[in-house]
Design a protein around this motif. Structure first.
Motif, PDB file in Angstrom:
ATOM      1  N   ALA A 291       8.330  10.666   8.709  1.00  0.00           N
ATOM      2  CA  ALA A 291       9.475  10.414   7.829  1.00  0.00           C
ATOM      3  C   ALA A 291       9.115  10.648   6.367  1.00  0.00           C
ATOM      4  CB  ALA A 291       9.970   8.986   8.019  1.00  0.00           C
ATOM      5  N   ARG A 292       7.838  10.533   6.031  1.00  0.00           N
ATOM      6  CA  ARG A 292       7.384  10.805   4.667  1.00  0.00           C
ATOM      7  C   ARG A 292       6.920  12.243   4.490  1.00  0.00           C
ATOM      8  NH1 ARG A 292       2.976   7.617   4.470  1.00  0.00           N
ATOM      9  NH2 ARG A 292       3.373   6.500   6.427  1.00  0.00           N
ATOM     10  N   GLY A 293       7.321  13.104   5.419  1.00  0.00           N
ATOM     11  CA  GLY A 293       7.057  14.531   5.278  1.00  0.00           C
ATOM     12  C   GLY A 293       5.741  14.998   5.843  1.00  0.00           C
ATOM     13  N   GLY A 294       5.045  14.141   6.578  1.00  0.00           N
ATOM     14  CA  GLY A 294       3.739  14.511   7.110  1.00  0.00           C
ATOM     15  C   GLY A 294       3.816  15.210   8.446  1.00  0.00           C
ATOM     16  N   GLY A 295       2.679  15.709   8.887  1.00  0.00           N
ATOM     17  CA  GLY A 295       2.545  16.361  10.180  1.00  0.00           C
ATOM     18  C   GLY A 295       1.378  15.776  10.935  1.00  0.00           C
ATOM     19  N   TYR A 296       0.929  16.502  11.958  1.00  0.00           N
ATOM     20  CA  TYR A 296      -0.142  15.988  12.807  1.00  0.00           C
ATOM     21  C   TYR A 296      -1.411  15.722  12.008  1.00  0.00           C
ATOM     22  CZ  TYR A 296      -3.734  15.640  16.363  1.00  0.00           C
ATOM     23  OH  TYR A 296      -4.780  15.208  17.116  1.00  0.00           O
ATOM     24  N   GLU A 297      -1.753  16.615  11.101  1.00  0.00           N
ATOM     25  CA  GLU A 297      -2.970  16.439  10.306  1.00  0.00           C
ATOM     26  C   GLU A 297      -2.893  15.172   9.459  1.00  0.00           C
ATOM     27  OE1 GLU A 297      -6.820  17.413   8.820  1.00  0.00           O
ATOM     28  OE2 GLU A 297      -5.687  18.118  10.554  1.00  0.00           O
ATOM     29  N   ASP A 298      -1.725  14.917   8.869  1.00  0.00           N
ATOM     30  CA  ASP A 298      -1.556  13.703   8.069  1.00  0.00           C
ATOM     31  C   ASP A 298      -1.675  12.460   8.941  1.00  0.00           C
ATOM     32  OD1 ASP A 298      -0.771  14.889   5.402  1.00  0.00           O
ATOM     33  OD2 ASP A 298       0.787  15.751   6.667  1.00  0.00           O
ATOM     34  N   LYS A 299      -1.080  12.518  10.134  1.00  0.00           N
ATOM     35  CA  LYS A 299      -1.193  11.384  11.047  1.00  0.00           C
ATOM     36  C   LYS A 299      -2.647  11.119  11.400  1.00  0.00           C
ATOM     37  CE  LYS A 299      -0.825  10.172  15.831  1.00  0.00           C
ATOM     38  NZ  LYS A 299      -0.602  10.666  17.189  1.00  0.00           N
ATOM     39  N   ALA A 300      -3.395  12.172  11.721  1.00  0.00           N
ATOM     40  CA  ALA A 300      -4.798  12.007  12.091  1.00  0.00           C
ATOM     41  C   ALA A 300      -5.595  11.395  10.945  1.00  0.00           C
ATOM     42  CB  ALA A 300      -5.389  13.354  12.499  1.00  0.00           C
ATOM     43  N   ARG A 301      -5.332  11.842   9.728  1.00  0.00           N
ATOM     44  CA  ARG A 301      -6.033  11.296   8.565  1.00  0.00           C
ATOM     45  C   ARG A 301      -5.654   9.839   8.338  1.00  0.00           C
ATOM     46  NH1 ARG A 301      -4.603  15.023   3.724  1.00  0.00           N
ATOM     47  NH2 ARG A 301      -5.978  13.535   2.624  1.00  0.00           N
ATOM     48  N   ALA A 302      -4.364   9.533   8.485  1.00  0.00           N
ATOM     49  CA  ALA A 302      -3.909   8.156   8.285  1.00  0.00           C
ATOM     50  C   ALA A 302      -4.539   7.216   9.307  1.00  0.00           C
ATOM     51  CB  ALA A 302      -2.386   8.085   8.366  1.00  0.00           C
ATOM     52  N   PHE A 303      -4.540   7.617  10.581  1.00  0.00           N
ATOM     53  CA  PHE A 303      -5.106   6.781  11.630  1.00  0.00           C
ATOM     54  C   PHE A 303      -6.609   6.616  11.448  1.00  0.00           C
ATOM     55  CE2 PHE A 303      -2.000   6.403  15.377  1.00  0.00           C
ATOM     56  CZ  PHE A 303      -0.904   6.392  14.529  1.00  0.00           C
ATOM     57  N   ALA A 304      -7.293   7.661  10.981  1.00  0.00           N
ATOM     58  CA  ALA A 304      -8.746   7.593  10.802  1.00  0.00           C
ATOM     59  C   ALA A 304      -9.128   6.563   9.738  1.00  0.00           C
ATOM     60  CB  ALA A 304      -9.295   8.961  10.429  1.00  0.00           C
ATOM     61  N   GLY A 305      -8.249   6.336   8.761  1.00  0.00           N
ATOM     62  CA  GLY A 305      -8.537   5.372   7.707  1.00  0.00           C
ATOM     63  C   GLY A 305      -7.918   4.013   7.926  1.00  0.00           C
ATOM     64  N   THR A 306      -7.303   3.809   9.073  1.00  0.00           N
ATOM     65  CA  THR A 306      -6.579   2.571   9.361  1.00  0.00           C
ATOM     66  C   THR A 306      -7.514   1.516   9.935  1.00  0.00           C
ATOM     67  OG1 THR A 306      -4.443   3.649   9.687  1.00  0.00           O
ATOM     68  CG2 THR A 306      -4.785   1.574  10.854  1.00  0.00           C
ATOM     69  N   VAL A 307      -7.249   0.254   9.595  1.00  0.00           N
ATOM     70  CA  VAL A 307      -7.973  -0.875  10.171  1.00  0.00           C
ATOM     71  C   VAL A 307      -6.954  -1.895  10.651  1.00  0.00           C
ATOM     72  CG1 VAL A 307      -9.689  -2.692   9.807  1.00  0.00           C
ATOM     73  CG2 VAL A 307      -9.886  -0.520   8.572  1.00  0.00           C
ATOM     74  N   CYS A 308      -7.221  -2.495  11.804  1.00  0.00           N
ATOM     75  CA  CYS A 308      -6.369  -3.540  12.363  1.00  0.00           C
ATOM     76  C   CYS A 308      -7.168  -4.833  12.494  1.00  0.00           C
ATOM     77  CB  CYS A 308      -5.831  -3.128  13.733  1.00  0.00           C
ATOM     78  SG  CYS A 308      -4.929  -4.431  14.621  1.00  0.00           S
ATOM     79  N   LEU A 309      -6.615  -5.935  11.996  1.00  0.00           N
ATOM     80  CA  LEU A 309      -7.129  -7.265  12.312  1.00  0.00           C
ATOM     81  C   LEU A 309      -6.298  -7.813  13.452  1.00  0.00           C
ATOM     82  CD1 LEU A 309      -7.927  -9.207   8.999  1.00  0.00           C
ATOM     83  CD2 LEU A 309      -9.444  -7.835  10.412  1.00  0.00           C
ATOM     84  N   SER A 310      -6.891  -7.912  14.629  1.00  0.00           N
ATOM     85  CA  SER A 310      -6.236  -8.509  15.787  1.00  0.00           C
ATOM     86  C   SER A 310      -6.435 -10.022  15.702  1.00  0.00           C
ATOM     87  CB  SER A 310      -6.840  -7.950  17.079  1.00  0.00           C
ATOM     88  OG  SER A 310      -6.489  -8.743  18.192  1.00  0.00           O
ATOM     89  N   SER A 311      -5.363 -10.728  15.355  1.00  0.00           N
ATOM     90  CA  SER A 311      -5.471 -12.169  15.104  1.00  0.00           C
ATOM     91  C   SER A 311      -4.933 -12.957  16.288  1.00  0.00           C
ATOM     92  CB  SER A 311      -4.688 -12.527  13.834  1.00  0.00           C
ATOM     93  OG  SER A 311      -4.810 -13.906  13.544  1.00  0.00           O
ATOM     94  N   ASP A 312      -5.805 -13.715  16.917  1.00  0.00           N
ATOM     95  CA  ASP A 312      -5.444 -14.526  18.071  1.00  0.00           C
ATOM     96  C   ASP A 312      -6.283 -15.797  18.031  1.00  0.00           C
ATOM     97  OD1 ASP A 312      -4.319 -15.339  20.451  1.00  0.00           O
ATOM     98  OD2 ASP A 312      -4.820 -13.520  21.557  1.00  0.00           O
ATOM     99  N   THR A 313      -5.821 -16.833  18.664  1.00  0.00           N
ATOM    100  CA  THR A 313      -6.588 -18.068  18.651  1.00  0.00           C
ATOM    101  C   THR A 313      -7.878 -17.932  19.463  1.00  0.00           C
ATOM    102  OG1 THR A 313      -5.272 -18.877  20.506  1.00  0.00           O
ATOM    103  CG2 THR A 313      -4.593 -19.555  18.291  1.00  0.00           C
TER     104      THR A 313
END
Length: 430
Positions: A291-313
């Motif tokens: 939606a922000r004008g990106g393509g597959y390469e942008d998605k791959a770059r975005a995911f490569a720099g992404t971090v998730c904190l999985s928060s559970d008890t």
């Protein structure tokens, strides 16, 4: 330098209200959405075309919500910072043909959901909640939050060995709640629930209903330093993640796109269209990039720099069963959030993830603890490894230490909810 604390005991007061108002995953996501709306977020339909404008947006599907904030100037390849959690808790859920009974008692047929501690549902006043599906596909939330059902335990006079040999419960024969006297009346429960929801029973074509304890969450202890309540696993994290996302929204200098991903069905394996193993999160993140004008390469770059904190008890050390815990790791209530580690990937944390979490705690000026299982005990798991494997996203498992996990009523430190929320906000800010 530490970030100023955003949340204090007032956050825990609000958690009490959130727990009381969210007896089902459907109520939990509705409440989270309401809080996000007040922070300027707007709902987007999955069936609609998405635009790339900045601001807060969220997708609601069943018992899951994915929300994100796009700061001004975000590039298609801008990475995400994700707080992951789950909305479901172990409980008793109503079967497709609910009306049953025996020996002149009217009862409700239930199925055991998740790994619940069965004995904690005995002799407890229970309400009924969930959603009704109406003709045409619309849904109506319903909550009967008053004593309606009860699973009666057999008296000790009729089970003289129970205290010596332990309580043994058969899931099919012993867990059926009573809710009245008389002959079985087919269709009675749905007529009753429809009336409570203000709809015509003939318009109800489906339902997802479950029981809940009607006892209110409450501070506990001489100095009120503990909090007792239902569904802390894992609405405590959903509430903290919602508050953290709302707090950082509006900061247009964020280097990441902050995300809340609260899934359903974690307690039975996450394999659903609203579970962590489904495509919902990946679809939302990918569509945000496109939606922000990106393509597959942008998605791959975005995911490569992404971090998730999985928060559970996680498990606080139990004073009566300390030998069940790892001797060198005894998390305590009010000691701050826990970093959950398992080298066999039941948790997704590694050394790099530890550094991300430690940095967020330092910037939030919040203490933290480590949790690892006793080698002789099997280790539970979370959405963390699923998220990491499905999306190729660096993931760290964290949470709050509690007692009585999977009970109808759990226990945590009263300070830990707002300590967690402060850490999540610092993490989302990057």
């Amino acid at each position: 330098m530490s970030s100023p604390a955003r949340f204090d005991r007032g956050h825990t007061d609000d958690l009490i209200a959130f727990l009381a108002g969210a007896p089902s995953p459907y109520h939990a996501v509705a409440s989270a959405a309401e809080r996000l709306e007040k922070a300027g977020f707007r709902q987007v339909a999955e069936t609609a075309a998405w635009d790339g404008t900045h601001g807060g947006k969220y997708v609601l599907r069943g018992g899951a919500i994915i929300a994100w904030y796009v700061p001004e100037g975000a590039e298609p390849s801008t990475p995400f910072r994700i707080v992951g959690a789950h909305t479901d808790s172990p409980n008793l859920r109503v079967k497709p043909t609910p009306d049953t009974g025996s020996q002149g008692w009217r009862q409700i047929a239930v199925e055991i959901y998740g790994g619940t501690l069965l004995n904690t549902w005995l002799d407890r006043d229970l309400g009924l909640s969930g959603r009704l599906t109406l003709r045409g596909g619309a849904h109506r939330l319903v909550s009967v939050d008053r004593p309606l059902l009860r699973v009666p335990q057999l008296a000790v006079h009729l089970d003289r060995s129970v205290n010596a040999d332990g309580l043994k419960l058969d899931k099919q024969r012993h867990m059926t709640p009573v809710w009245g006297l008389g002959d079985v009346d087919e269709g009675d429960l749905i007529r009753f629930v429809a009336d409570e929801a203000g709809v015509d029973a003939d318009d109800v074509t489906g339902w997802d209903l479950m029981v809940h304890s009607v006892e209110a969450p409450a501070y506990l202890g001489r100095d009120r330093e503990l909090l007792a309540g239902p569904r802390m696993d894992n609405l405590l994290s959903v509430h903290a993640g919602t508050a953290a996302l709302a707090a950082v929204a509006g900061n247009e200098r964020l280097p990441y796109i902050p995300v809340l991903a609260a899934f359903d069905h974690e307690e039975n394996g996450s394999q659903s269209d609203t579970g962590a193993e489904g495509p919902l999160l990946g679809n939302v993140l990918e569509r945000s990039v496109f939606a922000r004008g990106g393509g597959y390469e942008d998605k791959a770059r975005a995911f490569a720099g992404t971090v998730c904190l999985s928060s559970d008890t996680g498990h606080a050390v139990h004073p009566n069963y300390a030998e069940r815990h790892e001797p060198g790791h005894h998390p305590m209530p009010n000691g701050g959030p826990i970093l959950k580690v398992n080298v066999n990937q039941r948790y997704a944390t590694d050394g790099s993830g530890r550094a991300v979490f430690a940095d967020a705690c330092e910037r939030a000026d919040v203490p933290w603890q480590s949790f690892v299982s006793n080698n002789s005990m099997p280790c539970g798991t979370t959405i963390g490894p699923i998220t990491a494997a499905r999306h190729g996203i660096a993931t760290v498992d964290i949470g709050v230490a509690i007692l009585s996990m999977h009970s109808a009523r759990e226990l945590c430190g009263a300070d830990d909810p707002f300590l967690l929320a402060n850490v999540l906000a610092a993490f989302l800010e990057g």
